[in-house]
Design a protein around this motif. Sequence first.
Motif, PDB file in Angstrom:
ATOM      1  N   ARG A  94     -37.361 -36.698  16.259  1.00 44.58           N
ATOM      2  CA  ARG A  94     -38.693 -37.319  16.370  1.00 44.58           C
ATOM      3  C   ARG A  94     -39.477 -36.570  17.442  1.00 44.58           C
ATOM      4  O   ARG A  94     -39.338 -36.823  18.628  1.00 44.58           O
ATOM      5  N   LEU A  95     -40.313 -35.652  16.978  1.00 38.90           N
ATOM      6  CA  LEU A  95     -41.102 -34.821  17.886  1.00 38.90           C
ATOM      7  C   LEU A  95     -42.223 -35.628  18.534  1.00 38.90           C
ATOM      8  O   LEU A  95     -42.921 -36.379  17.845  1.00 38.90           O
ATOM      9  N   PRO A  96     -42.411 -35.461  19.862  1.00 36.29           N
ATOM     10  CA  PRO A  96     -43.564 -36.117  20.483  1.00 36.29           C
ATOM     11  C   PRO A  96     -44.850 -35.563  19.875  1.00 36.29           C
ATOM     12  O   PRO A  96     -44.943 -34.389  19.544  1.00 36.29           O
ATOM     13  N   GLY A  97     -45.821 -36.448  19.684  1.00 31.65           N
ATOM     14  CA  GLY A  97     -47.111 -36.014  19.150  1.00 31.65           C
ATOM     15  C   GLY A  97     -47.135 -35.755  17.665  1.00 31.65           C
ATOM     16  O   GLY A  97     -48.175 -35.427  17.110  1.00 31.65           O
ATOM     17  N   ALA A  98     -45.977 -35.890  16.999  1.00 33.04           N
ATOM     18  CA  ALA A  98     -45.924 -35.692  15.545  1.00 33.04           C
ATOM     19  C   ALA A  98     -45.232 -36.867  14.858  1.00 33.04           C
ATOM     20  O   ALA A  98     -45.583 -37.227  13.741  1.00 33.04           O
ATOM     21  N   GLY A  99     -44.223 -37.438  15.518  1.00 36.15           N
ATOM     22  CA  GLY A  99     -43.514 -38.583  14.951  1.00 36.15           C
ATOM     23  C   GLY A  99     -42.582 -38.239  13.815  1.00 36.15           C
ATOM     24  O   GLY A  99     -42.080 -39.128  13.137  1.00 36.15           O
ATOM     25  N   VAL A 100     -42.351 -36.946  13.565  1.00 32.55           N
ATOM     26  CA  VAL A 100     -41.445 -36.505  12.512  1.00 32.55           C
ATOM     27  C   VAL A 100     -40.439 -35.522  13.108  1.00 32.55           C
ATOM     28  O   VAL A 100     -40.574 -35.096  14.248  1.00 32.55           O
ATOM     29  N   SER A 101     -39.467 -35.124  12.306  1.00 33.28           N
ATOM     30  CA  SER A 101     -38.410 -34.220  12.763  1.00 33.28           C
ATOM     31  C   SER A 101     -38.864 -32.762  12.755  1.00 33.28           C
ATOM     32  O   SER A 101     -39.864 -32.405  12.113  1.00 33.28           O
ATOM     33  N   VAL A 102     -38.086 -31.934  13.448  1.00 28.50           N
ATOM     34  CA  VAL A 102     -38.304 -30.488  13.405  1.00 28.50           C
ATOM     35  C   VAL A 102     -38.239 -30.003  11.962  1.00 28.50           C
ATOM     36  O   VAL A 102     -39.081 -29.223  11.516  1.00 28.50           O
ATOM     37  N   GLU A 103     -37.239 -30.480  11.202  1.00 22.33           N
ATOM     38  CA  GLU A 103     -37.087 -30.063   9.805  1.00 22.33           C
ATOM     39  C   GLU A 103     -38.307 -30.442   8.974  1.00 22.33           C
ATOM     40  O   GLU A 103     -38.732 -29.681   8.097  1.00 22.33           O
ATOM     41  N   ALA A 104     -38.914 -31.610   9.240  1.00 20.33           N
ATOM     42  CA  ALA A 104     -40.105 -32.024   8.502  1.00 20.33           C
ATOM     43  C   ALA A 104     -41.297 -31.121   8.825  1.00 20.33           C
ATOM     44  O   ALA A 104     -42.171 -30.908   7.981  1.00 20.33           O
ATOM     45  N   MET A 105     -41.315 -30.577  10.036  1.00 15.03           N
ATOM     46  CA  MET A 105     -42.428 -29.704  10.429  1.00 15.03           C
ATOM     47  C   MET A 105     -42.282 -28.292   9.866  1.00 15.03           C
ATOM     48  O   MET A 105     -43.255 -27.725   9.382  1.00 15.03           O
ATOM     49  N   VAL A 106     -41.077 -27.694   9.952  1.00 16.04           N
ATOM     50  CA  VAL A 106     -40.941 -26.275   9.584  1.00 16.04           C
ATOM     51  C   VAL A 106     -39.908 -25.998   8.496  1.00 16.04           C
ATOM     52  O   VAL A 106     -39.786 -24.862   8.049  1.00 16.04           O
ATOM     53  N   GLY A 107     -39.185 -27.005   8.052  1.00 15.77           N
ATOM     54  CA  GLY A 107     -38.093 -26.786   7.113  1.00 15.77           C
ATOM     55  C   GLY A 107     -38.497 -26.332   5.727  1.00 15.77           C
ATOM     56  O   GLY A 107     -37.685 -25.772   4.991  1.00 15.77           O
ATOM     57  N   ASP A 108     -39.768 -26.526   5.356  1.00 13.97           N
ATOM     58  CA  ASP A 108     -40.209 -26.166   4.004  1.00 13.97           C
ATOM     59  C   ASP A 108     -41.071 -24.906   3.970  1.00 13.97           C
ATOM     60  O   ASP A 108     -41.708 -24.609   2.967  1.00 13.97           O
ATOM     61  N   ILE A 109     -41.082 -24.133   5.073  1.00 12.10           N
ATOM     62  CA  ILE A 109     -41.912 -22.923   5.140  1.00 12.10           C
ATOM     63  C   ILE A 109     -41.006 -21.707   4.935  1.00 12.10           C
ATOM     64  O   ILE A 109     -40.000 -21.553   5.623  1.00 12.10           O
ATOM     65  N   ALA A 110     -41.347 -20.840   4.001  1.00 16.14           N
ATOM     66  CA  ALA A 110     -40.554 -19.635   3.737  1.00 16.14           C
ATOM     67  C   ALA A 110     -40.761 -18.616   4.858  1.00 16.14           C
ATOM     68  O   ALA A 110     -41.897 -18.269   5.187  1.00 16.14           O
ATOM     69  N   ALA A 111     -39.660 -18.147   5.431  1.00 13.68           N
ATOM     70  CA  ALA A 111     -39.709 -17.163   6.509  1.00 13.68           C
ATOM     71  C   ALA A 111     -40.072 -15.787   5.971  1.00 13.68           C
ATOM     72  O   ALA A 111     -39.762 -15.452   4.827  1.00 13.68           O
ATOM     73  N   PRO A 112     -40.729 -14.970   6.794  1.00 12.82           N
ATOM     74  CA  PRO A 112     -41.024 -13.594   6.381  1.00 12.82           C
ATOM     75  C   PRO A 112     -39.736 -12.821   6.132  1.00 12.82           C
ATOM     76  O   PRO A 112     -38.722 -13.063   6.778  1.00 12.82           O
ATOM     77  N   ILE A 113     -39.787 -11.888   5.193  1.00 10.70           N
ATOM     78  CA  ILE A 113     -38.619 -11.085   4.841  1.00 10.70           C
ATOM     79  C   ILE A 113     -38.915  -9.621   5.161  1.00 10.70           C
ATOM     80  O   ILE A 113     -39.892  -9.067   4.651  1.00 10.70           O
ATOM     81  N   GLY A 114     -38.077  -9.023   5.982  1.00 14.30           N
ATOM     82  CA  GLY A 114     -38.269  -7.622   6.338  1.00 14.30           C
ATOM     83  C   GLY A 114     -37.717  -6.688   5.270  1.00 14.30           C
ATOM     84  O   GLY A 114     -36.813  -7.049   4.521  1.00 14.30           O
ATOM     85  N   ILE A 115     -38.278  -5.521   5.191  1.00 13.34           N
ATOM     86  CA  ILE A 115     -37.826  -4.487   4.258  1.00 13.34           C
ATOM     87  C   ILE A 115     -37.269  -3.329   5.078  1.00 13.34           C
ATOM     88  O   ILE A 115     -37.932  -2.842   6.007  1.00 13.34           O
ATOM     89  N   ASN A 116     -36.093  -2.852   4.770  1.00 13.74           N
ATOM     90  CA  ASN A 116     -35.493  -1.701   5.453  1.00 13.74           C
ATOM     91  C   ASN A 116     -36.109  -0.448   4.858  1.00 13.74           C
ATOM     92  O   ASN A 116     -35.890  -0.134   3.692  1.00 13.74           O
ATOM     93  N   PRO A 117     -36.891   0.314   5.655  1.00 11.08           N
ATOM     94  CA  PRO A 117     -37.587   1.476   5.093  1.00 11.08           C
ATOM     95  C   PRO A 117     -36.650   2.592   4.628  1.00 11.08           C
ATOM     96  O   PRO A 117     -37.013   3.357   3.750  1.00 11.08           O
ATOM     97  N   GLN A 118     -35.451   2.689   5.183  1.00 12.51           N
ATOM     98  CA  GLN A 118     -34.527   3.751   4.761  1.00 12.51           C
ATOM     99  C   GLN A 118     -33.951   3.483   3.380  1.00 12.51           C
ATOM    100  O   GLN A 118     -33.799   4.385   2.575  1.00 12.51           O
ATOM    101  N   SER A 119     -33.614   2.241   3.100  1.00  8.80           N
ATOM    102  CA  SER A 119     -32.948   1.953   1.835  1.00  8.80           C
ATOM    103  C   SER A 119     -33.811   1.154   0.868  1.00  8.80           C
ATOM    104  O   SER A 119     -33.448   1.025  -0.303  1.00  8.80           O
ATOM    105  N   GLY A 120     -34.920   0.592   1.366  1.00  4.96           N
ATOM    106  CA  GLY A 120     -35.743  -0.245   0.501  1.00  4.96           C
ATOM    107  C   GLY A 120     -35.168  -1.640   0.360  1.00  4.96           C
ATOM    108  O   GLY A 120     -35.723  -2.468  -0.335  1.00  4.96           O
ATOM    109  N   SER A 121     -34.038  -1.917   1.021  1.00  7.46           N
ATOM    110  CA  SER A 121     -33.431  -3.242   0.914  1.00  7.46           C
ATOM    111  C   SER A 121     -34.025  -4.160   1.965  1.00  7.46           C
ATOM    112  O   SER A 121     -34.641  -3.725   2.930  1.00  7.46           O
ATOM    113  N   ARG A 122     -33.803  -5.441   1.802  1.00 11.22           N
ATOM    114  CA  ARG A 122     -34.292  -6.440   2.755  1.00 11.22           C
ATOM    115  C   ARG A 122     -33.432  -6.367   4.008  1.00 11.22           C
ATOM    116  O   ARG A 122     -32.237  -6.226   3.939  1.00 11.22           O
ATOM    117  N   ALA A 123     -34.118  -6.508   5.136  1.00  9.34           N
ATOM    118  CA  ALA A 123     -33.424  -6.469   6.440  1.00  9.34           C
ATOM    119  C   ALA A 123     -32.699  -7.758   6.697  1.00  9.34           C
ATOM    120  O   ALA A 123     -33.007  -8.780   6.198  1.00  9.34           O
TER     121      ALA A 123
END
Length: 174
Positions: free
Chosen positions: A145-174
Motif C-alpha cells: 500500500r503505497l503512500p499517496g496512491a493506496g495501491v501496491s507497487v505491482e498495481a503501479m508498475v506490474g503491467d508496464i512492458a520494460a524496454p528491451i535492449g538489442i545486442n549490436p554485435q549479434s542482433g539478439s536481445r540483451a
Amino acid sequence: MTPPRTDYAWLAGTYWYCAAACMPALRTLPGNRFEPVIDQTVWSIAGYADGYFWGVASALVTPAGSEPDASGKNDMTFFASVTPQGRVHITFVHGDGSTTIGTGSIGGQGDPRFEMQMSSGAGPVLVVHWAYMLRVTPDDPQWHRLPGAGVSVEAMVGDIAAPIGINPQSGSRA
C-alpha cells in the motif's frame, strides 16, 4: 585519464518509491496559477550496463487533500545514466512520446536512496517535484500500500512492458 565506471549493477531488479514526506509537489495551471499536489512515483529498474540503467515507472498526481485514484496513473519507460560519483540523469518516455527529465544523485550509507528533481508537462500545465526515492521490497509495508496512491507497487508498475535492449554485435536481445 578517464575514471573507471562505478558498478551499479545491483540496481537491476530493484524497485523504488517516493517517500511520504517527499510527495508534495506543485502543478502550474493556466492563468499564472498553481496548486499543491501529491506525486507518488514508482520505478522498476529492469537492467543495468556500463553506467546506464532502464526500466518502467508510473506516477500518480493527486490534488492535495483529495483521495488518490490509481486509474489516473501515468505509465512510462525510462533510460538513465549514473556517473561514478552517483550523479543521475533519467529520461522518462510517456506513451505519447513526450518526455520528462529527472536529475539528481544516488547515495546513502548502507540504505541507498535517490535524491531527484523533475519537471514535466507542456504549455501552461507543469508539475515540478523533488523527492527522495527509497528502495522498496515485498517485505516492506509500502510494497502492498503505497503512500499517496493506496495501491501496491505491482498495481503501479506490474503491467508496464520494460524496454528491451538489442545486442549490436549479434542482433539478439540483451
